[in-house]
Design a protein around this motif. Structure first.
Motif, PDB file in Angstrom:
ATOM      1  N   ALA A  91       0.826  -1.213   0.000  1.00 22.92           N
ATOM      2  CA  ALA A  91       0.000   0.000   0.000  1.00 22.92           C
ATOM      3  C   ALA A  91       0.856   1.257   0.000  1.00 22.92           C
ATOM      4  CB  ALA A  91      -0.926  -0.016   1.219  1.00 22.92           C
ATOM      5  N   SER A  92       1.911   1.271   0.797  1.00 29.24           N
ATOM      6  CA  SER A  92       2.763   2.460   0.906  1.00 29.24           C
ATOM      7  C   SER A  92       3.523   2.711  -0.388  1.00 29.24           C
ATOM      8  CB  SER A  92       3.752   2.287   2.063  1.00 29.24           C
ATOM      9  OG  SER A  92       3.077   2.090   3.278  1.00 29.24           O
ATOM     10  N   PHE A  93       4.065   1.655  -0.973  1.00 30.35           N
ATOM     11  CA  PHE A  93       4.843   1.805  -2.202  1.00 30.35           C
ATOM     12  C   PHE A  93       3.982   2.359  -3.324  1.00 30.35           C
ATOM     13  CE2 PHE A  93       6.459   0.121  -6.244  1.00 30.35           C
ATOM     14  CZ  PHE A  93       7.751   0.613  -6.209  1.00 30.35           C
ATOM     15  N   VAL A  94       2.791   1.806  -3.470  1.00 29.90           N
ATOM     16  CA  VAL A  94       1.905   2.278  -4.538  1.00 29.90           C
ATOM     17  C   VAL A  94       1.471   3.715  -4.278  1.00 29.90           C
ATOM     18  CG1 VAL A  94      -0.388   1.960  -5.552  1.00 29.90           C
ATOM     19  CG2 VAL A  94       1.111  -0.004  -5.213  1.00 29.90           C
ATOM     20  N   LEU A  98       3.713   5.091  -7.129  1.00 28.74           N
ATOM     21  CA  LEU A  98       3.041   4.681  -8.362  1.00 28.74           C
ATOM     22  C   LEU A  98       1.695   5.358  -8.583  1.00 28.74           C
ATOM     23  CD1 LEU A  98       3.766   0.829  -8.406  1.00 28.74           C
ATOM     24  CD2 LEU A  98       5.011   2.667  -9.570  1.00 28.74           C
ATOM     25  N   ARG A  99       1.404   6.379  -7.801  1.00 25.22           N
ATOM     26  CA  ARG A  99       0.168   7.113  -8.035  1.00 25.22           C
ATOM     27  C   ARG A  99       0.317   7.973  -9.288  1.00 25.22           C
ATOM     28  NH1 ARG A  99      -2.479   4.241  -5.482  1.00 25.22           N
ATOM     29  NH2 ARG A  99      -3.271   4.149  -7.582  1.00 25.22           N
ATOM     30  N   GLY A 100      -0.808   8.350  -9.879  1.00 28.88           N
ATOM     31  CA  GLY A 100      -0.776   9.209 -11.055  1.00 28.88           C
ATOM     32  C   GLY A 100      -0.426   8.485 -12.331  1.00 28.88           C
ATOM     33  N   LEU A 101      -0.742   7.183 -12.416  1.00 25.94           N
ATOM     34  CA  LEU A 101      -0.440   6.420 -13.620  1.00 25.94           C
ATOM     35  C   LEU A 101      -1.546   6.518 -14.669  1.00 25.94           C
ATOM     36  CD1 LEU A 101       1.153   3.179 -12.109  1.00 25.94           C
ATOM     37  CD2 LEU A 101       2.303   5.185 -13.061  1.00 25.94           C
ATOM     38  N   GLY A 102      -2.588   7.293 -14.374  1.00 31.78           N
ATOM     39  CA  GLY A 102      -3.647   7.501 -15.351  1.00 31.78           C
ATOM     40  C   GLY A 102      -4.586   6.330 -15.521  1.00 31.78           C
ATOM     41  N   LEU A 103      -4.782   5.525 -14.475  1.00 28.79           N
ATOM     42  CA  LEU A 103      -5.710   4.398 -14.561  1.00 28.79           C
ATOM     43  C   LEU A 103      -7.148   4.895 -14.528  1.00 28.79           C
ATOM     44  CD1 LEU A 103      -3.985   1.937 -12.061  1.00 28.79           C
ATOM     45  CD2 LEU A 103      -3.793   1.966 -14.546  1.00 28.79           C
ATOM     46  N   SER A 104      -8.033   4.125 -15.131  1.00 31.24           N
ATOM     47  CA  SER A 104      -9.446   4.486 -15.121  1.00 31.24           C
ATOM     48  C   SER A 104     -10.285   3.226 -15.221  1.00 31.24           C
ATOM     49  CB  SER A 104      -9.775   5.427 -16.286  1.00 31.24           C
ATOM     50  OG  SER A 104      -9.508   4.794 -17.536  1.00 31.24           O
ATOM     51  N   GLY A 105     -11.586   3.375 -14.992  1.00 32.09           N
ATOM     52  CA  GLY A 105     -12.503   2.253 -15.128  1.00 32.09           C
ATOM     53  C   GLY A 105     -12.182   1.111 -14.191  1.00 32.09           C
ATOM     54  N   TRP A 106     -12.278  -0.128 -14.717  1.00 29.07           N
ATOM     55  CA  TRP A 106     -12.034  -1.311 -13.906  1.00 29.07           C
ATOM     56  C   TRP A 106     -10.591  -1.410 -13.435  1.00 29.07           C
ATOM     57  CZ3 TRP A 106     -15.733  -3.646 -11.597  1.00 29.07           C
ATOM     58  CH2 TRP A 106     -17.004  -3.722 -12.170  1.00 29.07           C
ATOM     59  N   PHE A 107      -9.651  -0.886 -14.218  1.00 31.51           N
ATOM     60  CA  PHE A 107      -8.247  -0.890 -13.785  1.00 31.51           C
ATOM     61  C   PHE A 107      -8.081  -0.066 -12.511  1.00 31.51           C
ATOM     62  CE2 PHE A 107      -7.433  -2.209 -18.189  1.00 31.51           C
ATOM     63  CZ  PHE A 107      -6.486  -3.204 -17.982  1.00 31.51           C
ATOM     64  N   LEU A 108      -8.743   1.085 -12.451  1.00 28.41           N
ATOM     65  CA  LEU A 108      -8.650   1.932 -11.261  1.00 28.41           C
ATOM     66  C   LEU A 108      -9.343   1.265 -10.075  1.00 28.41           C
ATOM     67  CD1 LEU A 108      -7.750   4.626 -10.057  1.00 28.41           C
ATOM     68  CD2 LEU A 108      -9.953   5.599 -10.778  1.00 28.41           C
ATOM     69  N   ALA A 109     -10.509   0.650 -10.333  1.00 32.15           N
ATOM     70  CA  ALA A 109     -11.228  -0.019  -9.253  1.00 32.15           C
ATOM     71  C   ALA A 109     -10.392  -1.156  -8.658  1.00 32.15           C
ATOM     72  CB  ALA A 109     -12.561  -0.563  -9.777  1.00 32.15           C
ATOM     73  N   CYS A 110      -9.769  -1.955  -9.515  1.00 24.76           N
ATOM     74  CA  CYS A 110      -8.911  -3.048  -9.033  1.00 24.76           C
ATOM     75  C   CYS A 110      -7.676  -2.515  -8.324  1.00 24.76           C
ATOM     76  CB  CYS A 110      -8.498  -3.947 -10.200  1.00 24.76           C
ATOM     77  SG  CYS A 110      -9.841  -4.941 -10.873  1.00 24.76           S
ATOM     78  N   ASP A 111      -7.154  -1.406  -8.815  1.00 21.97           N
ATOM     79  CA  ASP A 111      -5.991  -0.789  -8.187  1.00 21.97           C
ATOM     80  C   ASP A 111      -6.286  -0.439  -6.733  1.00 21.97           C
ATOM     81  OD1 ASP A 111      -3.290   0.645  -8.511  1.00 21.97           O
ATOM     82  OD2 ASP A 111      -4.576   2.248  -7.777  1.00 21.97           O
ATOM     83  N   TYR A 112      -7.428   0.195  -6.499  1.00 23.36           N
ATOM     84  CA  TYR A 112      -7.797   0.561  -5.129  1.00 23.36           C
ATOM     85  C   TYR A 112      -8.139  -0.669  -4.294  1.00 23.36           C
ATOM     86  CZ  TYR A 112      -7.703   5.618  -5.679  1.00 23.36           C
ATOM     87  OH  TYR A 112      -7.276   6.902  -5.842  1.00 23.36           O
ATOM     88  N   ALA A 113      -8.789  -1.641  -4.903  1.00 32.19           N
ATOM     89  CA  ALA A 113      -9.153  -2.848  -4.154  1.00 32.19           C
ATOM     90  C   ALA A 113      -7.929  -3.624  -3.695  1.00 32.19           C
ATOM     91  CB  ALA A 113     -10.055  -3.739  -5.011  1.00 32.19           C
ATOM     92  N   LEU A 114      -6.954  -3.812  -4.598  1.00 32.67           N
ATOM     93  CA  LEU A 114      -5.792  -4.649  -4.304  1.00 32.67           C
ATOM     94  C   LEU A 114      -4.687  -3.927  -3.541  1.00 32.67           C
ATOM     95  CD1 LEU A 114      -5.560  -6.535  -7.720  1.00 32.67           C
ATOM     96  CD2 LEU A 114      -6.431  -7.437  -5.550  1.00 32.67           C
TER      97      LEU A 114
END
Length: 219
Positions: A91-94, A98-114
């Motif tokens: 969580a800390s590393f991301v 790794l924030r600001g990678l321009g994710l959206s949609g399901w990729f963003l949802a999975c990013d926050y979930a995982l």
């Protein structure tokens, strides 16, 4: 297992499985659309530390609900304590790198979930659902071993295919000295987190031992 621990384990299992399955489907679609074959896409997907660590969490939760012998490793208190530190690192590393990678949609949802939901749920479950007290500082090198092996495998695979899962491990752009320094710093940071987890475990173990209330100051 208490009711609250069972609810957290069930929630963690559901969130973890759903997020991993969705991430797998959308990632494989993206990889194959970009021209990768299926073995190459699978190899890329399973090199991510986030994916591997969340799979371990799912297996830990599963071990709480079924008695399968092959899950005994995931009932180990050392493994469960190790994963608290690992998920804090994830969580800390991301969050910081790794924030600001321009994710959206399901990729963003999975990013926050995982990267946020599963570490938080696991930490809460570990606090209330695990026996505390037996973690030892001398076991930290053993607890670090899986992450060290991960670094070695990623570097070996990268030397073979010329691809790395994270920018801080990209030998092509950074070179081996810089990447090895990054890996060392991450390992040191993880070791520090493990020391904190061991300390928390010791405190919780003391509070829950029979008669511990007698040793607590009274107002």
């Amino acid at each position: 297992m208490s009711t609250s621990a069972r609810l957290l384990a069930g929630l963690g299992l559901i969130v973890g499985v759903v997020a991993l399955v969705v991430q797998f489907v959308i990632s494989m679609q993206a990889y194959t659309a970009a021209g990768r074959d299926v073995p190459g896409a699978l190899g890329t997907f399973f090199t991510y530390y986030t994916i591997l660590t969340n799979i371990v969490l799912v297996l830990i939760y599963l071990a709480e609900f079924v008695g399968w012998r092959w899950l005994d490793l995931f009932r180990s208190l050392d493994v469960r304590g190790m994963m608290v530190a690992v998920m804090i690192l994830v969580a800390s590393f991301v969050h910081f790198f790794l924030r600001g990678l321009g994710l959206s949609g399901w990729f963003l949802a999975c990013d926050y979930a995982l990267h946020y939901a599963t570490p938080l749920i696991y930490f809460l479950w570990w606090l209330v659902g695990v026996r505390h007290g037996p973690l030892l500082l001398r076991r930290i090198p053993l607890m670090l071993a899986p992450t060290v092996v991960y670094f070695l495998v990623v570097l070996a695979r990268g030397a073979w295919v010329g691809e790395y899962p994270y920018p801080v491990l990209n030998v092509v752009s950074l070179g081996y000295p810089h990447v090895l320094l990054n890996a060392l710093l991450l390992a040191v940071g993880l070791a520090a987190l493990m020391m904190i987890v061991v300390a928390i475990d010791e405190v919780l173990g003391r509070l829950r031992r029979p008669g511990s209330e007698e040793n607590m100051p009274r107002g």
